[in-house]
Scaffold this motif. Sequence first.
Motif, mmCIF file in Angstrom:
data_model
loop_
_atom_site.group_PDB
_atom_site.id
_atom_site.type_symbol
_atom_site.label_atom_id
_atom_site.label_comp_id
_atom_site.label_asym_id
_atom_site.label_seq_id
_atom_site.Cartn_x
_atom_site.Cartn_y
_atom_site.Cartn_z
ATOM 1 N N THR A 1 0.814 -1.223 0.000
ATOM 2 C CA THR A 1 0.000 0.000 0.000
ATOM 3 C C THR A 1 0.843 1.267 0.000
ATOM 4 O O THR A 1 0.340 2.346 -0.271
ATOM 5 C CB THR A 1 -0.932 0.040 1.232
ATOM 6 O OG1 THR A 1 -0.136 0.025 2.425
ATOM 7 C CG2 THR A 1 -1.889 -1.143 1.228
ATOM 8 N N LYS A 2 2.138 1.118 0.306
ATOM 9 C CA LYS A 2 3.030 2.281 0.378
ATOM 10 C C LYS A 2 4.460 1.836 0.081
ATOM 11 O O LYS A 2 4.777 0.635 0.171
ATOM 12 C CB LYS A 2 2.946 2.939 1.756
ATOM 13 C CG LYS A 2 3.267 2.013 2.913
ATOM 14 C CD LYS A 2 2.970 2.669 4.245
ATOM 15 C CE LYS A 2 3.337 1.756 5.430
ATOM 16 N NZ LYS A 2 2.571 0.474 5.404
ATOM 17 N N PRO A 3 5.336 2.767 -0.287
ATOM 18 C CA PRO A 3 6.713 2.397 -0.617
ATOM 19 C C PRO A 3 7.423 1.598 0.474
ATOM 20 O O PRO A 3 8.196 0.684 0.166
ATOM 21 C CB PRO A 3 7.380 3.754 -0.840
ATOM 22 C CG PRO A 3 6.282 4.628 -1.342
ATOM 23 C CD PRO A 3 5.068 4.199 -0.570
ATOM 24 N N ALA A 4 7.148 1.892 1.717
ATOM 25 C CA ALA A 4 7.822 1.176 2.818
ATOM 26 C C ALA A 4 7.531 -0.322 2.801
ATOM 27 O O ALA A 4 8.340 -1.123 3.288
ATOM 28 C CB ALA A 4 7.408 1.774 4.168
ATOM 29 N N ASP A 5 6.387 -0.711 2.213
ATOM 30 C CA ASP A 5 6.038 -2.135 2.151
ATOM 31 C C ASP A 5 6.959 -2.914 1.213
ATOM 32 O O ASP A 5 6.968 -4.155 1.239
ATOM 33 C CB ASP A 5 4.589 -2.300 1.675
ATOM 34 C CG ASP A 5 3.588 -1.752 2.678
ATOM 35 O OD1 ASP A 5 3.915 -1.697 3.869
ATOM 36 O OD2 ASP A 5 2.480 -1.368 2.251
ATOM 37 N N THR B 1 -0.573 8.502 -4.108
ATOM 38 C CA THR B 1 0.109 9.722 -3.633
ATOM 39 C C THR B 1 1.487 9.457 -3.053
ATOM 40 O O THR B 1 2.463 10.142 -3.425
ATOM 41 C CB THR B 1 -0.766 10.460 -2.607
ATOM 42 O OG1 THR B 1 -2.034 10.755 -3.204
ATOM 43 C CG2 THR B 1 -0.111 11.757 -2.173
ATOM 44 N N PRO B 2 1.656 8.476 -2.147
ATOM 45 C CA PRO B 2 3.006 8.252 -1.602
ATOM 46 C C PRO B 2 4.003 7.750 -2.643
ATOM 47 O O PRO B 2 5.205 8.043 -2.531
ATOM 48 C CB PRO B 2 2.783 7.209 -0.501
ATOM 49 C CG PRO B 2 1.480 6.563 -0.818
ATOM 50 C CD PRO B 2 0.656 7.614 -1.486
ATOM 51 N N PHE B 3 3.523 7.041 -3.653
ATOM 52 C CA PHE B 3 4.424 6.554 -4.705
ATOM 53 C C PHE B 3 4.849 7.709 -5.625
ATOM 54 O O PHE B 3 6.000 7.774 -6.060
ATOM 55 C CB PHE B 3 3.752 5.439 -5.491
ATOM 56 C CG PHE B 3 3.477 4.203 -4.689
ATOM 57 C CD1 PHE B 3 4.495 3.305 -4.421
ATOM 58 C CD2 PHE B 3 2.216 3.953 -4.172
ATOM 59 C CE1 PHE B 3 4.252 2.156 -3.659
ATOM 60 C CE2 PHE B 3 1.957 2.827 -3.417
ATOM 61 C CZ PHE B 3 2.984 1.932 -3.148
ATOM 62 N N VAL B 4 3.916 8.601 -5.910
ATOM 63 C CA VAL B 4 4.253 9.794 -6.697
ATOM 64 C C VAL B 4 5.324 10.604 -5.962
ATOM 65 O O VAL B 4 6.324 11.034 -6.558
ATOM 66 C CB VAL B 4 3.004 10.663 -6.951
ATOM 67 C CG1 VAL B 4 3.401 11.971 -7.638
ATOM 68 C CG2 VAL B 4 1.990 9.914 -7.805
#
Length: 326
Positions: free
Chosen positions: A161-165, A298-301
């Motif tokens: 769901t987010k880059p940290a994953d 949004t977090p990936f952008v």
Amino acid sequence: MRSIKHFSLALSALALAVVAPATSAQTYTLNVSTSQVADDPMYKGLLEFKKNVEARSKGRVQVKTFPASQLGSDEDIIEQIKAGAGVALVTDGARMEPYTKEFGILTAPYVVKNFAEMRKVVASPVFEEWVTKLHDKGGFQVFSFNWYQGERHLVTNKPVTKPADLAGVRMRTPGAPLWLETVRALGATPTPMPWAESYSALQLKAIDAVEAQVPAIYGSRLYEVTKYITKTRHIQLVTGLVGSAKWFDKLPKDLQVIVREESLKAGDYASKLTTDLLVTYEKDLKAKGMQVVDVDITPFVASTRSVYDKFGYVDLRKQVDAIVAK
């Protein structure tokens, strides 16, 4: 005198008989490669290109098509093209970036929102300037760059769901520097390898994930070795049919026009097949057991903005934005 005259006429006729067929029968062969399988829209587009080029040229240009990297990896084909061979490749801008920087912007993350915007860019006079530069500086001839393969997503065996994953996730990507940096910015560990090796690498757990477009995911049967498609849409994958400048420059002008015009038409044909089939492919992947997940991009952008600074693409991005806005 009469015998000499007859002999001269016979000799002239013989000379014409020898020279004329050689001129009229001059043919050129082009071997075209794609990493995609025979059922993929890109390969079907190449068949359309072959049919129309051979028909319009009346057989003066013979096109042979090879799916699934049958001629070798994309990197191998690029080396053959640089050497002047009669070979062409369906390839992306990142692989042309080392030879002409501007091409890298075509596969920069989130540079455009959809294919319609990218189609404006690759049909613009500005892009044609890049084509000339790539020809003169890199030894490549772009036939057209409107072969749309779809949005690139994350293909994993765990939810994302987010880059940290993606921390610690070994993700297959093409070996071009821009691809490597994009995957790194998305949060994963980039692992360059040919696309044709992705399935076995996933199966053997040599990698954990890939990032790819839906037609390629389905065509390569990745639903057998992965569970999730996370729709990050980080790249609108438009590719080009690119050959050797040396080979292209040897063609008569009328054949050069035919090759470029028919590549543009075939690229639009393949792109329409892609867009028409995307929903079907996604349904089929779900039916095969994959979970297709929409996420907040949004977090990936935000995480991939660093790519523009690292590659010096900030001004190029403004140039693309201006073309799209027209």
